[in-house]
Design a protein around this motif. Structure first.
Motif, PDB file in Angstrom:
ATOM      1  N   LEU A 122       3.431  12.985  -2.092  1.00  0.00           N
ATOM      2  CA  LEU A 122       2.069  12.743  -2.441  1.00  0.00           C
ATOM      3  C   LEU A 122       1.076  13.659  -1.782  1.00  0.00           C
ATOM      4  O   LEU A 122       0.248  13.768  -2.638  1.00  0.00           O
ATOM      5  CB  LEU A 122       1.769  11.198  -1.830  1.00  0.00           C
TER       6      LEU A 122
ATOM      7  N   ILE B 246      11.912   6.716  -4.451  1.00  0.00           N
ATOM      8  CA  ILE B 246      10.967   5.773  -3.695  1.00  0.00           C
ATOM      9  C   ILE B 246      10.930   4.594  -4.295  1.00  0.00           C
ATOM     10  O   ILE B 246      10.815   3.233  -3.824  1.00  0.00           O
ATOM     11  CB  ILE B 246       9.581   6.470  -3.399  1.00  0.00           C
ATOM     12  N   GLY B 247      10.753   4.493  -5.853  1.00  0.00           N
ATOM     13  CA  GLY B 247      10.611   3.397  -6.700  1.00  0.00           C
ATOM     14  C   GLY B 247      11.563   2.190  -6.433  1.00  0.00           C
ATOM     15  O   GLY B 247      11.403   1.223  -6.111  1.00  0.00           O
TER      16      GLY B 247
ATOM     17  N   ASP C  75       2.174   8.644 -18.743  1.00  0.00           N
ATOM     18  CA  ASP C  75       3.214   8.720 -19.761  1.00  0.00           C
ATOM     19  C   ASP C  75       2.800   9.578 -20.926  1.00  0.00           C
ATOM     20  O   ASP C  75       3.203   8.799 -21.892  1.00  0.00           O
ATOM     21  CB  ASP C  75       3.289   6.840 -19.896  1.00  0.00           C
TER      22      ASP C  75
ATOM     23  N   GLY D 115       0.819  -1.150   0.037  1.00  0.00           N
ATOM     24  CA  GLY D 115      -0.211   0.240   0.063  1.00  0.00           C
ATOM     25  C   GLY D 115       0.831   1.273   0.004  1.00  0.00           C
ATOM     26  O   GLY D 115       2.231   1.165   0.080  1.00  0.00           O
ATOM     27  N   THR D 116       0.207   2.258  -0.315  1.00  0.00           N
ATOM     28  CA  THR D 116       0.675   3.348  -0.298  1.00  0.00           C
ATOM     29  C   THR D 116       1.022   4.292   1.172  1.00  0.00           C
ATOM     30  O   THR D 116       0.211   4.362   1.627  1.00  0.00           O
ATOM     31  CB  THR D 116      -0.282   4.545  -1.038  1.00  0.00           C
TER      32      THR D 116
ATOM     33  N   LEU E 150       9.377   8.047  -9.291  1.00  0.00           N
ATOM     34  CA  LEU E 150       9.110   8.706  -8.045  1.00  0.00           C
ATOM     35  C   LEU E 150       7.981   8.986  -7.522  1.00  0.00           C
ATOM     36  O   LEU E 150       7.428   9.328  -6.621  1.00  0.00           O
ATOM     37  CB  LEU E 150       9.768  10.388  -8.444  1.00  0.00           C
ATOM     38  N   GLY E 151       6.988   8.125  -8.326  1.00  0.00           N
ATOM     39  CA  GLY E 151       5.667   7.979  -7.686  1.00  0.00           C
ATOM     40  C   GLY E 151       4.641   8.528  -8.541  1.00  0.00           C
ATOM     41  O   GLY E 151       3.139   8.864  -7.887  1.00  0.00           O
ATOM     42  N   LYS E 152       4.939   9.151  -9.428  1.00  0.00           N
ATOM     43  CA  LYS E 152       3.855   9.978 -10.310  1.00  0.00           C
ATOM     44  C   LYS E 152       2.661   9.215 -10.696  1.00  0.00           C
ATOM     45  O   LYS E 152       1.285   9.659 -10.236  1.00  0.00           O
ATOM     46  CB  LYS E 152       4.341  10.274 -11.655  1.00  0.00           C
ATOM     47  N   THR E 153       2.852   8.015 -11.111  1.00  0.00           N
ATOM     48  CA  THR E 153       1.397   6.927 -11.635  1.00  0.00           C
ATOM     49  C   THR E 153       0.556   6.642 -10.370  1.00  0.00           C
ATOM     50  O   THR E 153      -0.573   6.828  -9.957  1.00  0.00           O
ATOM     51  CB  THR E 153       2.078   5.707 -12.010  1.00  0.00           C
ATOM     52  N   THR E 154       1.525   6.437  -9.101  1.00  0.00           N
ATOM     53  CA  THR E 154       0.827   5.995  -7.827  1.00  0.00           C
ATOM     54  C   THR E 154       0.047   7.116  -7.462  1.00  0.00           C
ATOM     55  O   THR E 154      -1.171   7.037  -7.212  1.00  0.00           O
ATOM     56  CB  THR E 154       1.936   5.971  -6.602  1.00  0.00           C
TER      57      THR E 154
ATOM     58  N   THR F  69       3.507   9.973   1.548  1.00  0.00           N
ATOM     59  CA  THR F  69       4.932  10.728   1.585  1.00  0.00           C
ATOM     60  C   THR F  69       4.368  12.391   1.435  1.00  0.00           C
ATOM     61  O   THR F  69       3.335  12.862   0.961  1.00  0.00           O
ATOM     62  CB  THR F  69       5.624  10.303   0.377  1.00  0.00           C
TER      63      THR F  69
ATOM     64  N   GLN G 134      11.162  12.717 -12.469  1.00  0.00           N
ATOM     65  CA  GLN G 134      11.922  11.563 -13.145  1.00  0.00           C
ATOM     66  C   GLN G 134      11.514  10.395 -12.992  1.00  0.00           C
ATOM     67  O   GLN G 134      10.279  10.084 -12.088  1.00  0.00           O
ATOM     68  CB  GLN G 134      13.097  11.762 -12.369  1.00  0.00           C
ATOM     69  N   PRO G 135      11.874   9.393 -13.494  1.00  0.00           N
ATOM     70  CA  PRO G 135      11.250   7.919 -13.549  1.00  0.00           C
ATOM     71  C   PRO G 135      11.380   7.717 -11.861  1.00  0.00           C
ATOM     72  O   PRO G 135      12.095   7.902 -11.367  1.00  0.00           O
ATOM     73  CB  PRO G 135      12.003   7.048 -14.258  1.00  0.00           C
TER      74      PRO G 135
ATOM     75  N   MET H 131      11.678   0.814  -2.996  1.00  0.00           N
ATOM     76  CA  MET H 131      10.558  -0.281  -2.798  1.00  0.00           C
ATOM     77  C   MET H 131      11.154  -1.629  -3.548  1.00  0.00           C
ATOM     78  O   MET H 131      10.730  -2.678  -2.788  1.00  0.00           O
ATOM     79  CB  MET H 131       9.246   0.145  -3.382  1.00  0.00           C
TER      80      MET H 131
HETATM   81  N1  LIG Z   1       3.755   6.741  -1.630  1.00  0.00           N
HETATM   82  C1  LIG Z   1       4.147   5.758  -1.868  1.00  0.00           C
HETATM   83  N2  LIG Z   1       4.071   4.438  -1.136  1.00  0.00           N
HETATM   84  C2  LIG Z   1       4.474   3.343  -1.437  1.00  0.00           C
HETATM   85  N3  LIG Z   1       5.001   3.123  -2.485  1.00  0.00           N
HETATM   86  C3  LIG Z   1       5.221   3.921  -3.588  1.00  0.00           C
HETATM   87  C4  LIG Z   1       4.804   5.449  -3.237  1.00  0.00           C
HETATM   88  N4  LIG Z   1       4.847   5.938  -4.473  1.00  0.00           N
HETATM   89  C5  LIG Z   1       5.569   4.956  -5.407  1.00  0.00           C
HETATM   90  N5  LIG Z   1       5.743   3.822  -4.769  1.00  0.00           N
HETATM   91  C6  LIG Z   1       6.385   2.751  -5.327  1.00  0.00           C
HETATM   92  O1  LIG Z   1       7.337   3.047  -6.087  1.00  0.00           O
HETATM   93  C7  LIG Z   1       7.155   2.463  -7.632  1.00  0.00           C
HETATM   94  C8  LIG Z   1       7.268   3.429  -8.344  1.00  0.00           C
HETATM   95  O2  LIG Z   1       6.115   4.304  -8.311  1.00  0.00           O
HETATM   96  P1  LIG Z   1       5.363   4.969  -9.726  1.00  0.00           P
HETATM   97  O3  LIG Z   1       5.124   3.885 -10.731  1.00  0.00           O
HETATM   98  O4  LIG Z   1       4.089   5.530  -9.221  1.00  0.00           O
HETATM   99  O5  LIG Z   1       6.450   5.918 -10.199  1.00  0.00           O
HETATM  100  P2  LIG Z   1       6.357   6.774 -11.512  1.00  0.00           P
HETATM  101  O6  LIG Z   1       6.891   7.884 -11.325  1.00  0.00           O
HETATM  102  O7  LIG Z   1       5.043   6.677 -12.336  1.00  0.00           O
HETATM  103  O8  LIG Z   1       7.430   5.841 -12.682  1.00  0.00           O
HETATM  104  P3  LIG Z   1       7.690   5.981 -14.051  1.00  0.00           P
HETATM  105  O9  LIG Z   1       8.318   7.277 -14.343  1.00  0.00           O
HETATM  106  O10 LIG Z   1       8.349   4.902 -14.357  1.00  0.00           O
HETATM  107  O11 LIG Z   1       6.073   5.716 -14.699  1.00  0.00           O
HETATM  108  C9  LIG Z   1       5.993   1.595  -7.487  1.00  0.00           C
HETATM  109  O12 LIG Z   1       6.438   0.277  -7.181  1.00  0.00           O
HETATM  110  C10 LIG Z   1       4.941   1.967  -6.300  1.00  0.00           C
HETATM  111  O13 LIG Z   1       4.711   0.938  -5.643  1.00  0.00           O
END
Ligand SMILES: Nc1ncnc2c1ncn2[C@@H]1O[C@H](COP(=O)(O)OP(=O)(O)OP(=O)(O)O)[C@@H](O)[C@H]1O
Ligand SMILES: [Mg+2]
Length: 348
Positions: free
Chosen positions: A63, A295-296, A185, A56-57, A96-100, A60, A93-94, A299
């Motif tokens: 966030l 953070i990615g 994306d 789970g999330t 960092l949790g944008k999709t999350t 942060t 940047q890649p 994890m």
């Molecule tokens: N707030 C959070 N709590 C827990 N895990 C997180 C959190 N934010 C990100 N993660 C974990 O970090 C990883 C990368 O997150 P996410 O895919 O959201 O990043 P992104 O910025 O969209 O990456 P990309 O640029 O590659 O698309 C995921 O596995 C996700 O589970």
């Protein structure tokens, strides 16, 4: 093990929205763990692997800051349904949790809206408060429209010209009373190519036409002058829409108290028989060097570390164990650079 589903289809998205949070497996003491035999042990370990990969999330600071901004943008759009709506762009940047962040916001919005207004629209159609698509390389006008149609399961999605698909997409959005559109994306749009420019202009047109607040997410958009390019489109009306994009940056952690708080929060989630309080927090400096505050990467490191700790029977995370876990290439390279820069003291 849970079955696979895609957030780019309404069924998968609904499942994501409605699934209650997982429950954490109980932490067994080493002797209780030793007493578990055969299948019971395999089930328990499987449940723990599953948990460590999906616990789970964590709220942060990145966030919560972006979520608050999104709330503001979406809420103010609701008050002015007849005006051109603002859009939000989650940029960073890649990994960092944008999709999350985008998905989590979408999930909360979806839940609240369906809870308040019911599962059906006034006209009796299925209410779908949020649609979500993830772009891929070579997204064209047609594939973008197709993706939106596919999210809704529109029967016309397989065939149809770009224009037909656009009109189906519009129908879906209006019929299902959709209010938020997540387009992930967007860095796959190459605004220098003809296809890319068409997609980018189409996004602006959609934002103009649809009663929807768009949330885009993508990598390095500010550096690639994604917004500026958007402003120099051929039409003034489109340029005007582009001005309403609000950029919400997501950055890595710096090695301060926020990083420590994150490590603490992660540590609380671990289910290892020999884990003790502080097993991870005492490694916070090391973890920072390994992951660069991403953070990615953190994890991934923790999930793989836990997998190994369970598999080998060590049942705790230690520096020695984590040293044997490899993560993404970018972090591994950054680690070498950082070690060199700090005279290899912090991490050797
Ligand atoms: N707030 C959070 N709590 C827990 N895990 C997180 C959190 N934010 C990100 N993660 C974990 O970090 C990883 C990368 O997150 P996410 O895919 O959201 O990043 P992104 O910025 O969209 O990456 P990309 O640029 O590659 O698309 C995921 O596995 C996700 O589970
Ligand atoms: Mg992403």
């Amino acid at each position: 093990m849970s079955s696979a589903y895609s957030l780019s289809r309404k069924e998968g998205w609904r499942r994501f929205v409605q699934t209650p949070p997982r429950t954490r497996p109980e932490t067994l003491a080493p002797d209780a763990l030793a007493r578990l035999g055969g299948d019971a042990r395999a089930d328990y370990d499987e449940a723990r692997h599953d948990w460590h990969a999906n616990f789970g999330t964590i709220a942060t600071p990145q966030l919560t800051a972006v979520r608050d901004e999104l709330e503001l943008i979406v809420a103010s759009n609701r008050q002015d349904p007849d005006r051109v709506r603002g859009s939000a762009v989650i940029d960073g940047q890649p990994g960092l949790g944008k999709t999350t962040i985008a998905n989590l916001f979408g999930r909360d919005f979806d839940r609240t809206t369906r809870h308040r207004h019911g599962p059906l629209t006034d006209a009796g159609d299925e209410r779908i408060p949020v649609f979500r698509v993830g772009l891929t390389s070579h997204t064209t006008l047609r594939t973008l429209n197709k993706m939106i149609c596919e999210f809704y399961g529109h029967p016309g999605a397989v065939r149809g010209s770009a224009a037909q698909l656009a009109s189906y997409a519009l129908d879906c959005v209006l019929t299902c009373d959709t209010r938020v559109g997540i387009i992930d994306d967007v860095h796959f749009i190459d605004q220098k190519s003809k296809d890319g420019l068409a997609v980018s202009n189409h996004l602006k047109w959609l934002a103009n036409e649809l009663p929807v607040t768009f949330i885009y997410a993508g990598v390095g958009l500010a550096e690639r002058r994604f917004f500026e390019e958007g402003l120099s489109g051929p039409s003034v009306a489109l340029a005007q829409t582009a001005r309403r994009w609000t950029r919400l940056g997501v950055g890595p952690f710096t090695s301060g108290k926020d990083w420590l708080a994150l490590i603490k929060a992660v540590e609380k989630q671990l289910v290892l028989a020999r884990g003790r309080p502080g097993q991870l927090t005492c490694l916070s400096g090391y973890l920072f060097v390994r992951t660069g505050g991403h953070i990615g990467s953190l994890m991934t490191l923790v999930t793989r570390g836990c997998f190994k700790a369970i598999k080998t029977g060590g049942e705790q995370l230690s520096r020695e164990l984590l040293d044997t876990v490899r993560i993404d290439e970018a972090s591994e390279r950054a680690r070498v650079r950082l070690q060199a820069a700090t005279g290899a003291r912090a991490a050797s």
